[in-house]
Design a protein around this motif. Sequence first.
Motif, PDB file in Angstrom:
ATOM      1  N   LEU A  28     113.394 122.978  15.208  1.00  0.00           N
ATOM      2  CA  LEU A  28     114.568 122.516  15.945  1.00  0.00           C
ATOM      3  C   LEU A  28     115.732 123.499  15.824  1.00  0.00           C
ATOM      4  N   ILE A  29     115.901 124.075  14.627  1.00  0.00           N
ATOM      5  CA  ILE A  29     117.007 125.002  14.397  1.00  0.00           C
ATOM      6  C   ILE A  29     116.675 126.379  14.968  1.00  0.00           C
ATOM      7  N   GLY A  30     115.398 126.715  15.003  1.00  0.00           N
ATOM      8  CA  GLY A  30     114.990 128.003  15.543  1.00  0.00           C
ATOM      9  C   GLY A  30     114.860 129.092  14.509  1.00  0.00           C
ATOM     10  N   GLN A  31     114.940 128.735  13.243  1.00  0.00           N
ATOM     11  CA  GLN A  31     114.693 129.688  12.168  1.00  0.00           C
ATOM     12  C   GLN A  31     114.347 128.925  10.897  1.00  0.00           C
ATOM     13  N   LYS A  32     113.765 129.638   9.935  1.00  0.00           N
ATOM     14  CA  LYS A  32     113.275 128.982   8.730  1.00  0.00           C
ATOM     15  C   LYS A  32     114.411 128.763   7.733  1.00  0.00           C
ATOM     16  N   ILE A  33     114.681 127.496   7.455  1.00  0.00           N
ATOM     17  CA  ILE A  33     115.675 127.167   6.431  1.00  0.00           C
ATOM     18  C   ILE A  33     115.099 126.220   5.375  1.00  0.00           C
ATOM     19  N   ALA A  34     113.933 125.646   5.659  1.00  0.00           N
ATOM     20  CA  ALA A  34     113.274 124.757   4.706  1.00  0.00           C
ATOM     21  C   ALA A  34     111.880 125.298   4.418  1.00  0.00           C
ATOM     22  N   ILE A  35     111.486 125.278   3.148  1.00  0.00           N
ATOM     23  CA  ILE A  35     110.166 125.785   2.805  1.00  0.00           C
ATOM     24  C   ILE A  35     109.099 124.803   3.288  1.00  0.00           C
ATOM     25  N   VAL A  36     107.923 125.346   3.580  1.00  0.00           N
ATOM     26  CA  VAL A  36     106.827 124.511   4.053  1.00  0.00           C
ATOM     27  C   VAL A  36     105.551 124.898   3.323  1.00  0.00           C
ATOM     28  N   SER A  37     104.671 123.926   3.157  1.00  0.00           N
ATOM     29  CA  SER A  37     103.342 124.184   2.610  1.00  0.00           C
ATOM     30  C   SER A  37     102.452 123.019   2.992  1.00  0.00           C
ATOM     31  N   GLY A  38     101.168 123.175   2.753  1.00  0.00           N
ATOM     32  CA  GLY A  38     100.224 122.103   3.054  1.00  0.00           C
ATOM     33  C   GLY A  38     100.130 121.077   1.955  1.00  0.00           C
ATOM     34  N   LYS A  39     100.918 121.230   0.902  1.00  0.00           N
ATOM     35  CA  LYS A  39     100.851 120.306  -0.234  1.00  0.00           C
ATOM     36  C   LYS A  39     101.921 119.225  -0.105  1.00  0.00           C
ATOM     37  N   LEU A  51     122.522 122.788  14.490  1.00  0.00           N
ATOM     38  CA  LEU A  51     122.183 123.294  15.818  1.00  0.00           C
ATOM     39  C   LEU A  51     123.343 123.034  16.762  1.00  0.00           C
ATOM     40  N   ASN A  52     123.876 124.108  17.373  1.00  0.00           N
ATOM     41  CA  ASN A  52     124.921 123.980  18.383  1.00  0.00           C
ATOM     42  C   ASN A  52     124.304 124.149  19.765  1.00  0.00           C
ATOM     43  N   GLN A  53     124.521 123.150  20.620  1.00  0.00           N
ATOM     44  CA  GLN A  53     124.055 123.199  21.998  1.00  0.00           C
ATOM     45  C   GLN A  53     125.206 122.833  22.917  1.00  0.00           C
ATOM     46  N   GLY A  54     125.720 123.812  23.664  1.00  0.00           N
ATOM     47  CA  GLY A  54     126.855 123.537  24.530  1.00  0.00           C
ATOM     48  C   GLY A  54     128.046 123.070  23.725  1.00  0.00           C
ATOM     49  N   ASP A  55     128.558 121.882  24.042  1.00  0.00           N
ATOM     50  CA  ASP A  55     129.721 121.363  23.317  1.00  0.00           C
ATOM     51  C   ASP A  55     129.326 120.394  22.210  1.00  0.00           C
ATOM     52  N   THR A  56     128.026 120.407  21.834  1.00  0.00           N
ATOM     53  CA  THR A  56     127.521 119.437  20.856  1.00  0.00           C
ATOM     54  C   THR A  56     126.954 120.145  19.622  1.00  0.00           C
ATOM     55  N   GLN A  57     127.343 119.638  18.464  1.00  0.00           N
ATOM     56  CA  GLN A  57     126.768 120.112  17.213  1.00  0.00           C
ATOM     57  C   GLN A  57     125.914 118.992  16.626  1.00  0.00           C
ATOM     58  N   MET A  58     124.613 119.287  16.467  1.00  0.00           N
ATOM     59  CA  MET A  58     123.710 118.324  15.847  1.00  0.00           C
ATOM     60  C   MET A  58     123.348 118.802  14.444  1.00  0.00           C
ATOM     61  N   PHE A 179     130.599 122.227  10.966  1.00  0.00           N
ATOM     62  CA  PHE A 179     130.165 123.509  10.413  1.00  0.00           C
ATOM     63  C   PHE A 179     130.572 124.633  11.358  1.00  0.00           C
ATOM     64  N   PRO A 180     131.059 125.758  10.829  1.00  0.00           N
ATOM     65  CA  PRO A 180     131.502 126.881  11.671  1.00  0.00           C
ATOM     66  C   PRO A 180     130.347 127.488  12.456  1.00  0.00           C
ATOM     67  N   ASP A 181     130.678 128.198  13.516  1.00  0.00           N
ATOM     68  CA  ASP A 181     129.683 128.932  14.284  1.00  0.00           C
ATOM     69  C   ASP A 181     128.929 129.891  13.366  1.00  0.00           C
ATOM     70  N   GLY A 182     127.646 130.014  13.588  1.00  0.00           N
ATOM     71  CA  GLY A 182     126.839 130.950  12.804  1.00  0.00           C
ATOM     72  C   GLY A 182     126.237 130.351  11.554  1.00  0.00           C
ATOM     73  N   VAL A 183     126.712 129.196  11.113  1.00  0.00           N
ATOM     74  CA  VAL A 183     126.167 128.535   9.926  1.00  0.00           C
ATOM     75  C   VAL A 183     124.994 127.665  10.361  1.00  0.00           C
ATOM     76  N   VAL A 184     123.831 127.861   9.751  1.00  0.00           N
ATOM     77  CA  VAL A 184     122.644 127.097  10.146  1.00  0.00           C
ATOM     78  C   VAL A 184     122.164 126.133   9.067  1.00  0.00           C
ATOM     79  N   THR A 185     122.731 126.223   7.852  1.00  0.00           N
ATOM     80  CA  THR A 185     122.341 125.296   6.797  1.00  0.00           C
ATOM     81  C   THR A 185     123.468 125.151   5.785  1.00  0.00           C
ATOM     82  N   ASP A 186     123.424 124.037   5.062  1.00  0.00           N
ATOM     83  CA  ASP A 186     124.414 123.798   4.016  1.00  0.00           C
ATOM     84  C   ASP A 186     123.928 124.278   2.654  1.00  0.00           C
ATOM     85  N   GLN A 187     122.710 124.793   2.582  1.00  0.00           N
ATOM     86  CA  GLN A 187     122.122 125.148   1.291  1.00  0.00           C
ATOM     87  C   GLN A 187     122.714 126.446   0.732  1.00  0.00           C
TER      88      GLN A 187
END
Length: 297
Positions: A28-39, A51-58, A179-187
Motif C-alpha cells: 500500500l505504501i509502495g516501499q518496504k517499511i515492515a519486515i516480512v517472512s513466512g514464519k 500514504l499521501n494521495q491528492g489532498d488525503t493522508q492515510m 506527518f510531513p511530506d516524504g515521511v513514510v513511517t513513524d519507526q
Amino acid sequence: MQGKIKRSGFICIAGCTNTGKSTLLNALIGQKIAIVSGKAQTTRHRIMGILNQGDTQMVFIDTPGIHTPRTKLGDYMMKTVEESLAGVDAVVMVLDATKGLGARDETLLEKLRMQKTPVILAVNKRDAATREEMLKTLAATEKYGWVDAVVPVSAKTGVGLEKLKAILEPYAKEGPQYFPDGVVTDQPERILAAETIREKILTLLREEVPHGVGVEIEEMSRRENGIWDISAVIICERPGHKAIIIGKSGSMIKRIGELARKDIEGMLDAKVFLQLFVKTEEDWRNRPPLLRDMGYE
C-alpha cells in the motif's frame, strides 16, 4: 508542497498470524517499511505507514498477528493490537484465502462488531489461493453483512490494491496533516535496523530458533564522511541457538550481517559498517528490562 493535505485517516491493519498484513502494508505504501517472512508472529511492533494521495493522508497501522500469548513479549504484542484498534477511522481485517475463515478470525470479527468500527475485509493471497479456496472464503464472509466491504486482493502482486485504497479514502476526515511530506513511517532508524537484522534471521534459520531471538542496537552513529557505524546484539535463549546463529567458523552470522547490511544501506541511503554479536539470555521474552531495551514498551 507542505499544506496540501486537507483530510487524514487512520486505518488499522489487523488479522491472524501469517495472513500477509505486513506485505499488504508495504504494498500500500509502495516501499518496504515492515519486515516480512513466512514464519508466524514476524511482526512484534506497531508500525505506521504513511500514504499521501491528492489532498488525503492515510496512516496505515500494521499490528502483530492475533495469537494466544505465552510470554510477556506475547502479552506486549496483543496489547499493541488492542491499542491500535482503538480510535481508528476504519479497520482492514486481512484474511488468508488459502486457509479460509477460522475461529480466531470469527472472534476478532465479533470484537470489531461490538466496537462499531467500520471494517473492510481484505481476502488476501489471491495469487496463491485456488478458485475453490477463494470462493469458499468469500462465501464464509457473507454472514457478516455488517462489514462495509469485502475485497479480494493479492498483497504480493498488487491485484485489488487500488480498489482497496479507493474504498478506504472516504474514511479520512477533514483535519491536519499528521506527518510531513516524504515521511513514510513513524519507526525510528534504530528499530528499522534491528528489525532488518531479525528478518534475515527469520529467513535463514530453521523454525525453532527465530521466535526466541531478539535484536538490540547498542550503537548507531554517523561519521563525518557519512558512513554509519552500527553495533547490534542478537539475543537468544539457549546456548545451542547461539551456536546455530554463529554457524560453522562464523559462516551464518556473516551471512546474516551481509544481507542485513545491504538492506540497511538501502534504507539509510549510505554506506554502513555493521558489527553483530550474539549472547544468550535465558527466558528473555519474560524479562521486562530486556524487552524495554529492545523497544518493546
